[in-house]
Write a protein that holds these residues in place. Sequence first.
Motif, PDB file in Angstrom:
ATOM      1  N   SER A 164       6.374 -38.391   2.622  1.00 18.28           N
ATOM      2  CA  SER A 164       5.922 -37.937   3.771  1.00 18.28           C
ATOM      3  C   SER A 164       4.311 -37.425   3.903  1.00 18.28           C
ATOM      4  O   SER A 164       3.817 -37.729   4.724  1.00 18.28           O
ATOM      5  N   LYS A 165       3.732 -37.075   2.724  1.00 14.03           N
ATOM      6  CA  LYS A 165       2.318 -36.755   2.666  1.00 14.03           C
ATOM      7  C   LYS A 165       1.592 -38.265   2.886  1.00 14.03           C
ATOM      8  O   LYS A 165       0.563 -38.280   3.670  1.00 14.03           O
ATOM      9  N   ALA A 166       1.996 -39.118   2.163  1.00 12.43           N
ATOM     10  CA  ALA A 166       1.330 -40.382   2.163  1.00 12.43           C
ATOM     11  C   ALA A 166       1.554 -40.959   3.522  1.00 12.43           C
ATOM     12  O   ALA A 166       0.613 -41.399   4.346  1.00 12.43           O
ATOM     13  N   SER A 167       2.548 -40.852   4.359  1.00 14.56           N
ATOM     14  CA  SER A 167       2.717 -41.240   5.469  1.00 14.56           C
ATOM     15  C   SER A 167       1.641 -40.418   6.463  1.00 14.56           C
ATOM     16  O   SER A 167       0.985 -41.009   7.587  1.00 14.56           O
TER      17      SER A 167
ATOM     18  N   ALA B  17      -3.402 -42.736   0.550  1.00 12.25           N
ATOM     19  CA  ALA B  17      -1.983 -42.789   0.952  1.00 12.25           C
ATOM     20  C   ALA B  17      -1.257 -44.123   0.237  1.00 12.25           C
ATOM     21  O   ALA B  17      -0.197 -43.693  -0.362  1.00 12.25           O
ATOM     22  N   HIS B  18      -1.943 -44.947  -0.207  1.00 11.24           N
ATOM     23  CA  HIS B  18      -1.583 -46.001  -0.955  1.00 11.24           C
ATOM     24  C   HIS B  18      -1.089 -45.510  -2.443  1.00 11.24           C
ATOM     25  O   HIS B  18      -0.177 -45.816  -3.157  1.00 11.24           O
ATOM     26  N   GLU B  19      -2.055 -44.829  -2.845  1.00  9.32           N
ATOM     27  CA  GLU B  19      -1.802 -44.183  -4.203  1.00  9.32           C
ATOM     28  C   GLU B  19      -0.531 -43.465  -4.368  1.00  9.32           C
ATOM     29  O   GLU B  19       0.201 -43.371  -5.226  1.00  9.32           O
ATOM     30  N   LEU B  20      -0.330 -42.583  -3.313  1.00 11.67           N
ATOM     31  CA  LEU B  20       0.831 -41.869  -3.304  1.00 11.67           C
ATOM     32  C   LEU B  20       2.073 -42.603  -2.774  1.00 11.67           C
ATOM     33  O   LEU B  20       3.385 -42.475  -3.707  1.00 11.67           O
ATOM     34  N   PHE B  21       1.936 -43.655  -2.238  1.00 11.79           N
ATOM     35  CA  PHE B  21       3.212 -44.473  -2.110  1.00 11.79           C
ATOM     36  C   PHE B  21       3.579 -45.227  -3.349  1.00 11.79           C
ATOM     37  O   PHE B  21       4.796 -45.374  -3.726  1.00 11.79           O
ATOM     38  N   ARG B  22       2.598 -45.568  -4.246  1.00 14.24           N
ATOM     39  CA  ARG B  22       2.717 -46.149  -5.468  1.00 14.24           C
ATOM     40  C   ARG B  22       3.354 -45.105  -6.244  1.00 14.24           C
ATOM     41  O   ARG B  22       4.363 -45.494  -7.379  1.00 14.24           O
ATOM     42  N   ARG B  23       3.161 -43.974  -6.142  1.00 14.93           N
ATOM     43  CA  ARG B  23       3.795 -42.766  -7.080  1.00 14.93           C
ATOM     44  C   ARG B  23       5.494 -42.691  -6.893  1.00 14.93           C
ATOM     45  O   ARG B  23       6.193 -42.417  -7.501  1.00 14.93           O
ATOM     46  N   VAL B  24       5.482 -43.117  -5.306  1.00 14.63           N
ATOM     47  CA  VAL B  24       6.967 -43.015  -5.008  1.00 14.63           C
ATOM     48  C   VAL B  24       7.671 -44.258  -5.569  1.00 14.63           C
ATOM     49  O   VAL B  24       8.796 -43.970  -6.171  1.00 14.63           O
ATOM     50  N   ILE B  25       6.954 -45.219  -5.691  1.00 19.33           N
ATOM     51  CA  ILE B  25       7.490 -46.350  -6.114  1.00 19.33           C
ATOM     52  C   ILE B  25       7.825 -46.210  -7.969  1.00 19.33           C
ATOM     53  O   ILE B  25       8.730 -46.518  -8.451  1.00 19.33           O
ATOM     54  N   GLU B  26       6.923 -45.333  -8.558  1.00 16.35           N
ATOM     55  CA  GLU B  26       7.144 -44.982  -9.782  1.00 16.35           C
ATOM     56  C   GLU B  26       8.225 -44.378 -10.242  1.00 16.35           C
ATOM     57  O   GLU B  26       9.112 -44.482 -11.096  1.00 16.35           O
ATOM     58  N   GLN B  27       8.526 -43.421  -9.184  1.00 11.58           N
ATOM     59  CA  GLN B  27       9.912 -42.582  -9.198  1.00 11.58           C
ATOM     60  C   GLN B  27      10.993 -43.345  -8.857  1.00 11.58           C
ATOM     61  O   GLN B  27      12.114 -43.130  -9.416  1.00 11.58           O
ATOM     62  N   LEU B  28      11.170 -44.133  -7.852  1.00 11.01           N
ATOM     63  CA  LEU B  28      12.129 -44.884  -7.463  1.00 11.01           C
ATOM     64  C   LEU B  28      11.555 -46.340  -7.040  1.00 11.01           C
ATOM     65  O   LEU B  28      11.337 -46.705  -6.177  1.00 11.01           O
TER      66      LEU B  28
ATOM     67  N   ASP C 154      11.645 -48.712   1.438  1.00  9.31           N
ATOM     68  CA  ASP C 154      10.808 -48.118   2.367  1.00  9.31           C
ATOM     69  C   ASP C 154       9.201 -47.929   2.124  1.00  9.31           C
ATOM     70  O   ASP C 154       8.228 -47.769   2.788  1.00  9.31           O
ATOM     71  N   ALA C 155       8.957 -47.451   0.877  1.00  7.26           N
ATOM     72  CA  ALA C 155       7.690 -47.106  -0.073  1.00  7.26           C
ATOM     73  C   ALA C 155       7.046 -48.376   0.116  1.00  7.26           C
ATOM     74  O   ALA C 155       5.742 -48.208   0.493  1.00  7.26           O
TER      75      ALA C 155
END
Length: 726
Positions: free
Chosen positions: A351-354, A365-376, A381-382
Amino acid sequence: MPPSRPEIADHAFTYEAGVRLLSEQKLREALTEFLGVVADSPEHADASFQVARLLLKTLRFKDSIAWFRRAAFLQPDAAQVWQGRAEAVALGGNEADRRDLLAALKSAPIDPKVRVRLQDRFGSLRKESRPRSGGVPAKVIAGLVADLRSGNVATVEAKASRILRKAPRSAVVACILAEAQAIQSRPEDAVASYQRAIRLDPDYAEAYGGAGRVLFNAGRIRDAAEAMRPAVILAPDGVPGLTGLGASLSRLGHHQAAIVLLERASRLDRKDARLFVELGDACARHGDHDAAVDAYAHAVALSARSGKGVAVGLRIALAESLEHVRRSADALDELDQILKNEPAHAGALMSKASMLQTRGEFEEAHELFRRVIEQLPTNGDAYRRLMVSRRATRDDPIIDEMVDLYERKDVGDEDRMNLGFAIAKALEDTRDDARVFRFLDEANRIADGLSSVSAGQRFAEIADCRETYGRIDFAATSPAAKNGFAPIFVTGLPRSGTTLVEQIIAAHSDVECGGELGFASYFCRALLSARPGGSSGELDPDVVAGIGRDYANAIAKQFPGALHVTDKSIYTFEHIGALKLALPNARFLVVRRDPRDNLFSIYKSRFAQGTHGYAYDLEKLARYYDEFERMIDLWRERVPGWFHEVSYETLVAHPEVETRRLIAACGLDWEDACLNFHESAGRVQTLSVFQVRQPITSASVKSWRRFEAELKPMIDILRRDGHVAD
């Protein structure tokens, strides 16, 4: 004389034709036929009744009430008319509608038993049923309920089964048995037992509600809505039924009807946090984010007081609605509080990345999307959101990374769909055209299957607008002269260039950028409600004035003191004539783009769930373009001077000349900042978030030519319908 109905001007309306269309399940066509019969023969009772039934069946609950009232006046001794009226009032009526119904029922010349049963629904039975015990003592039933509440589920099932063998007509025991089976995660057995209870007592509201709840939890949302509807009809103030039906309709895309039900439930029960979450979700899906903030905030307060804590998902939903109402600092603060306690929470990171992406803060934003991918790691969607604001290169490792993930057997449909859109975008970026449609077609096929709204629903909505407004003599209708509010509406198809045009205008110092506000189409629905006895060539001036007043108030709440606000709501093109009457100082810009580029761009996009149900099929896209063209043709014919058309291709080819024309069409003085809009582009919540921060370019013009073979089914239809020549 008012204009005749478009395309049906010489039609001879007959009741028999309406009945035939109804038997063929052509509901909109049948409604048009019956309305024509009533217009020609106002005293035709059966036609009025059929109009009322169709409005009720198509979830226009409030609209149907007046037609049932008319049918009852014409046919006062018809019990089915009174039953239909009671259903409409239960589903969509307010307290005044209830009082009106109960007063009329007192003198209705129908079977007294029917009259009393209908009266009781709004009296002693309005909150819950009195189910048939079938001879089972109240003490025994109370014991079963106590055991159920204490968690002795298997014991309850065994006892209830034994009792039913001795007292097979006990609806209440059958319902208790169903509850026990539902708790034990046996949905098929539970639904069968609920249906048994309903057969034993057809007025048992809670049995309908229970069956609907089980179906809802099993993901059978449409079946759940059908099951829940009688629960509300039989007990109009039964909170579980209202909540269940409202939640089901919201997920099916019928947000307006859902909100009516959920708001009633929320007035009856102010202490159920889950109810307010459902109300917030429905309001958010409908685009009323102010109401969503209020509902979510109430749910947060209830959850906090309960001592159980506030669910992270609820806090994220609140944050996203705060962002929509431009309380960005509050939204980010809510997300930061979550991440302070749970730094790796994928939902909050996403949500914050978006949010950062909408502001143009792409790197963070890209850094946060990458952190999502690390978790999931399988979160498609990320990847899709990441690629929206990133241009891939041939040696970009993310392409192989996504393709490898796409091929894995353990990736679910939704993640594979999002990956498909992301991969197709990356391959197009790198001009690896031969592989694009392998992923793009599959992504659209999955998206079409997951869509909660049908293309037919959208086509019907536009056809309703065209037919209603086609009967109006706009030149003879007085505008709401007292309303001086001057919004600037930018409309057209998605991906046609509306965001670009809005950002150019919003760069002007006198203009606030509104984005897709959504209020206008919602308010205009009041004009599309067929009114019994109303002239087919007139608009109610009070309704027109009310639309302008409500719209101005809604915008002023978000943008106090603004001289001009842009509204980029896509569906505004359906209501140009009505909105110009309601807001005489408004300006309307219709953005046009080569349909091959426009529709291809739509086909490459994943839209929010519950929107644009036509977007994932090439043939449906071509048909939708035809519907759009026919609507614009109507406005060109009826109100040619009320809107300004913008050619995307001409704008990008001659930016200064066309931008000057655009600003003049808005009634604004020229400012050089409008040519440099990309340097000051603010928050952009559309798929054009990356493009509008670049200087104007013609790079996307004729991009369809690279994929002409794959787009052939769409292009053939466009050519057949006369929308493209070459």
